[in-house]
Design a protein around this motif. Structure first.
Motif, PDB file in Angstrom:
ATOM      1  N   VAL A 294       0.994  10.256 101.878  1.00  0.00           N
ATOM      2  CA  VAL A 294       2.390  10.171 102.309  1.00  0.00           C
ATOM      3  C   VAL A 294       2.614  11.156 103.454  1.00  0.00           C
ATOM      4  O   VAL A 294       1.821  12.077 103.667  1.00  0.00           O
ATOM      5  CB  VAL A 294       3.369  10.453 101.148  1.00  0.00           C
ATOM      6  CG1 VAL A 294       3.269   9.353 100.101  1.00  0.00           C
ATOM      7  CG2 VAL A 294       3.111  11.820 100.516  1.00  0.00           C
ATOM      8  N   LEU A 295       3.690  10.923 104.203  1.00  0.00           N
ATOM      9  CA  LEU A 295       3.992  11.745 105.370  1.00  0.00           C
ATOM     10  C   LEU A 295       5.234  12.575 105.053  1.00  0.00           C
ATOM     11  O   LEU A 295       6.307  12.020 104.824  1.00  0.00           O
ATOM     12  CB  LEU A 295       4.215  10.844 106.581  1.00  0.00           C
ATOM     13  CG  LEU A 295       2.963  10.038 106.977  1.00  0.00           C
ATOM     14  CD1 LEU A 295       3.319   8.907 107.925  1.00  0.00           C
ATOM     15  CD2 LEU A 295       1.930  10.940 107.615  1.00  0.00           C
ATOM     16  N   PRO A 296       5.089  13.898 105.038  1.00  0.00           N
ATOM     17  CA  PRO A 296       6.171  14.753 104.572  1.00  0.00           C
ATOM     18  C   PRO A 296       7.498  14.522 105.305  1.00  0.00           C
ATOM     19  O   PRO A 296       8.559  14.639 104.707  1.00  0.00           O
ATOM     20  CB  PRO A 296       5.658  16.170 104.855  1.00  0.00           C
ATOM     21  CG  PRO A 296       4.174  16.041 104.946  1.00  0.00           C
ATOM     22  CD  PRO A 296       3.895  14.654 105.439  1.00  0.00           C
ATOM     23  N   GLU A 297       7.411  14.162 106.585  1.00  0.00           N
ATOM     24  CA  GLU A 297       8.663  14.045 107.341  1.00  0.00           C
ATOM     25  C   GLU A 297       9.155  12.613 107.501  1.00  0.00           C
ATOM     26  O   GLU A 297      10.130  12.366 108.199  1.00  0.00           O
ATOM     27  CB  GLU A 297       8.489  14.708 108.722  1.00  0.00           C
ATOM     28  CG  GLU A 297       8.467  16.224 108.577  1.00  0.00           C
ATOM     29  CD  GLU A 297       7.872  16.938 109.774  1.00  0.00           C
ATOM     30  OE1 GLU A 297       7.922  16.367 110.871  1.00  0.00           O
ATOM     31  OE2 GLU A 297       7.367  18.065 109.596  1.00  0.00           O
ATOM     32  N   GLU A 298       8.466  11.667 106.855  1.00  0.00           N
ATOM     33  CA  GLU A 298       8.902  10.267 106.954  1.00  0.00           C
ATOM     34  C   GLU A 298       8.955   9.679 105.557  1.00  0.00           C
ATOM     35  O   GLU A 298       7.946   9.213 105.034  1.00  0.00           O
ATOM     36  CB  GLU A 298       7.925   9.477 107.832  1.00  0.00           C
ATOM     37  CG  GLU A 298       7.872   9.993 109.263  1.00  0.00           C
ATOM     38  CD  GLU A 298       6.866   9.203 110.106  1.00  0.00           C
ATOM     39  OE1 GLU A 298       6.985   7.970 110.186  1.00  0.00           O
ATOM     40  OE2 GLU A 298       5.956   9.841 110.667  1.00  0.00           O
ATOM     41  N   PRO A 299      10.142   9.703 104.946  1.00  0.00           N
ATOM     42  CA  PRO A 299      10.262   9.386 103.517  1.00  0.00           C
ATOM     43  C   PRO A 299       9.844   7.968 103.134  1.00  0.00           C
ATOM     44  O   PRO A 299       9.588   7.721 101.958  1.00  0.00           O
ATOM     45  CB  PRO A 299      11.748   9.623 103.208  1.00  0.00           C
ATOM     46  CG  PRO A 299      12.434   9.669 104.532  1.00  0.00           C
ATOM     47  CD  PRO A 299      11.439  10.125 105.528  1.00  0.00           C
TER      48      PRO A 299
ATOM     49  N   GLN B 168       9.993  -0.582 102.395  1.00  0.00           N
ATOM     50  CA  GLN B 168      11.442  -0.813 102.384  1.00  0.00           C
ATOM     51  C   GLN B 168      12.106   0.472 101.893  1.00  0.00           C
ATOM     52  O   GLN B 168      11.511   1.206 101.096  1.00  0.00           O
ATOM     53  CB  GLN B 168      11.785  -1.975 101.444  1.00  0.00           C
ATOM     54  CG  GLN B 168      11.180  -3.325 101.841  1.00  0.00           C
ATOM     55  CD  GLN B 168      11.794  -3.920 103.111  1.00  0.00           C
ATOM     56  OE1 GLN B 168      12.776  -3.388 103.659  1.00  0.00           O
ATOM     57  NE2 GLN B 168      11.190  -4.986 103.598  1.00  0.00           N
ATOM     58  N   PRO B 169      13.333   0.748 102.362  1.00  0.00           N
ATOM     59  CA  PRO B 169      13.983   2.017 101.997  1.00  0.00           C
ATOM     60  C   PRO B 169      13.961   2.273 100.485  1.00  0.00           C
ATOM     61  O   PRO B 169      14.315   1.402  99.695  1.00  0.00           O
ATOM     62  CB  PRO B 169      15.418   1.827 102.514  1.00  0.00           C
ATOM     63  CG  PRO B 169      15.282   0.848 103.639  1.00  0.00           C
ATOM     64  CD  PRO B 169      14.157  -0.073 103.254  1.00  0.00           C
ATOM     65  N   GLY B 170      13.511   3.445 100.108  1.00  0.00           N
ATOM     66  CA  GLY B 170      13.489   3.836  98.704  1.00  0.00           C
ATOM     67  C   GLY B 170      12.315   3.280  97.909  1.00  0.00           C
ATOM     68  O   GLY B 170      12.189   3.566  96.716  1.00  0.00           O
ATOM     69  N   LYS B 171      11.456   2.484  98.536  1.00  0.00           N
ATOM     70  CA  LYS B 171      10.379   1.812  97.796  1.00  0.00           C
ATOM     71  C   LYS B 171       9.009   2.438  98.040  1.00  0.00           C
ATOM     72  O   LYS B 171       7.992   1.873  97.628  1.00  0.00           O
ATOM     73  CB  LYS B 171      10.320   0.326  98.204  1.00  0.00           C
ATOM     74  CG  LYS B 171      11.574  -0.461  97.854  1.00  0.00           C
ATOM     75  CD  LYS B 171      11.741  -0.556  96.346  1.00  0.00           C
ATOM     76  CE  LYS B 171      12.907  -1.468  95.972  1.00  0.00           C
ATOM     77  NZ  LYS B 171      13.149  -1.449  94.510  1.00  0.00           N
ATOM     78  N   ARG B 172       8.952   3.570  98.731  1.00  0.00           N
ATOM     79  CA  ARG B 172       7.653   4.144  99.066  1.00  0.00           C
ATOM     80  C   ARG B 172       6.796   4.448  97.841  1.00  0.00           C
ATOM     81  O   ARG B 172       5.609   4.115  97.802  1.00  0.00           O
ATOM     82  CB  ARG B 172       7.815   5.432  99.879  1.00  0.00           C
ATOM     83  CG  ARG B 172       6.472   6.002 100.299  1.00  0.00           C
ATOM     84  CD  ARG B 172       6.570   7.435 100.736  1.00  0.00           C
ATOM     85  NE  ARG B 172       6.847   8.308  99.593  1.00  0.00           N
ATOM     86  CZ  ARG B 172       6.993   9.629  99.686  1.00  0.00           C
ATOM     87  NH1 ARG B 172       6.943  10.205 100.874  1.00  0.00           N
ATOM     88  NH2 ARG B 172       7.232  10.364  98.609  1.00  0.00           N
ATOM     89  N   ASP B 173       7.393   5.080  96.832  1.00  0.00           N
ATOM     90  CA  ASP B 173       6.577   5.494  95.687  1.00  0.00           C
ATOM     91  C   ASP B 173       6.052   4.293  94.906  1.00  0.00           C
ATOM     92  O   ASP B 173       4.924   4.305  94.401  1.00  0.00           O
ATOM     93  CB  ASP B 173       7.371   6.438  94.775  1.00  0.00           C
ATOM     94  CG  ASP B 173       7.597   7.799  95.448  1.00  0.00           C
ATOM     95  OD1 ASP B 173       6.990   8.042  96.522  1.00  0.00           O
ATOM     96  OD2 ASP B 173       8.386   8.593  94.925  1.00  0.00           O
TER      97      ASP B 173
ATOM     98  N   LYS C 109      -0.388  14.304 110.375  1.00  0.00           N
ATOM     99  CA  LYS C 109      -0.620  15.151 109.203  1.00  0.00           C
ATOM    100  C   LYS C 109      -0.049  14.440 107.988  1.00  0.00           C
ATOM    101  O   LYS C 109       1.117  14.039 107.997  1.00  0.00           O
ATOM    102  CB  LYS C 109       0.084  16.505 109.376  1.00  0.00           C
ATOM    103  CG  LYS C 109      -0.555  17.370 110.438  1.00  0.00           C
ATOM    104  CD  LYS C 109       0.154  18.704 110.582  1.00  0.00           C
ATOM    105  CE  LYS C 109      -0.477  19.445 111.760  1.00  0.00           C
ATOM    106  NZ  LYS C 109       0.186  20.723 112.055  1.00  0.00           N
ATOM    107  N   HIS C 110      -0.857  14.264 106.971  1.00  0.00           N
ATOM    108  CA  HIS C 110      -0.364  13.570 105.790  1.00  0.00           C
ATOM    109  C   HIS C 110      -0.786  14.307 104.525  1.00  0.00           C
ATOM    110  O   HIS C 110      -1.591  15.253 104.570  1.00  0.00           O
ATOM    111  CB  HIS C 110      -0.817  12.109 105.778  1.00  0.00           C
ATOM    112  CG  HIS C 110      -2.298  11.907 105.776  1.00  0.00           C
ATOM    113  ND1 HIS C 110      -3.000  11.503 104.683  1.00  0.00           N
ATOM    114  CD2 HIS C 110      -3.227  12.073 106.747  1.00  0.00           C
ATOM    115  CE1 HIS C 110      -4.283  11.420 104.978  1.00  0.00           C
ATOM    116  NE2 HIS C 110      -4.458  11.754 106.235  1.00  0.00           N
TER     117      HIS C 110
END
Lengths: 104, 104
Positions: free
Chosen positions: A44-49, A13-18, B92-93
């Motif tokens: 994690v994927l650098p270009e997909e927050p 969910q937005p903002g909940k990745r970490d 790439k991750h």
């Protein structure tokens, strides 16, 4: 029996990745005690927050399936579920071998 | 520096998957001597007879890049190239950690 590999993207969910990644890292720590889990890596994927990339290798598909039924896994899933928006690009493969696998 | 993960599908020319996988397994064996390569696994996809799924984890992106320049890698690429039809789903991750990674 063949080894079993599962790689795929989990969308938080937005903002909940970490927060979701922290729960999955706890799950990864728990895998130290699960002999038939060879690899369980959280990325994690650098270009997909909002995305998390998970890499799993198991001795066989049955071992992976059995792990899902454990109470500790079920408890983890209950905590993670509200933070998950979806899954993408799930790839099930048969690892033939290579560096990082456990010789049996 | 961040860890670097690369997962993706390699499509072999029709009927050439096993030959290509054997070359990649040789490459995987060579990685035993490459300390900054943590994981290099070659897998196949049960429902796609020409596809190979590769899972790599490196200490950092620079180490992966440097490995491509090695003469042994270049020789391997020359042998593999005629057998490769294409690449798909390259991801790439940044691996955060988990079971199967090398503690540094």
């Amino acid at each position: 029996m063949s080894n079993f590999g599962l790689s795929g993207k989990m969308i938080a969910q937005p903002g909940k990745r970490d927060e979701l990644a922290a729960i999955l890292m706890e799950a990864a720590s728990g895998m130290d005690a699960v002999a038939d889990c060879q690899i369980y890596i959280v990325g994690v994927l650098p270009e997909e927050p909002d995305a998390i990339w998970i890499t799993e290798v198991w001795d066989n598909a049955e071992a992976h399936q059995a792990s899902l039924a454990l109470e500790v896994t079920q408890a983890m899933i209950r905590r993670a579920k509200p933070l998950i928006a979806g899954f993408e690009q799930q790839v099930k493969h048969v690892p033939l071998g290579g560096k990082g696998m456990t010789a049996r």
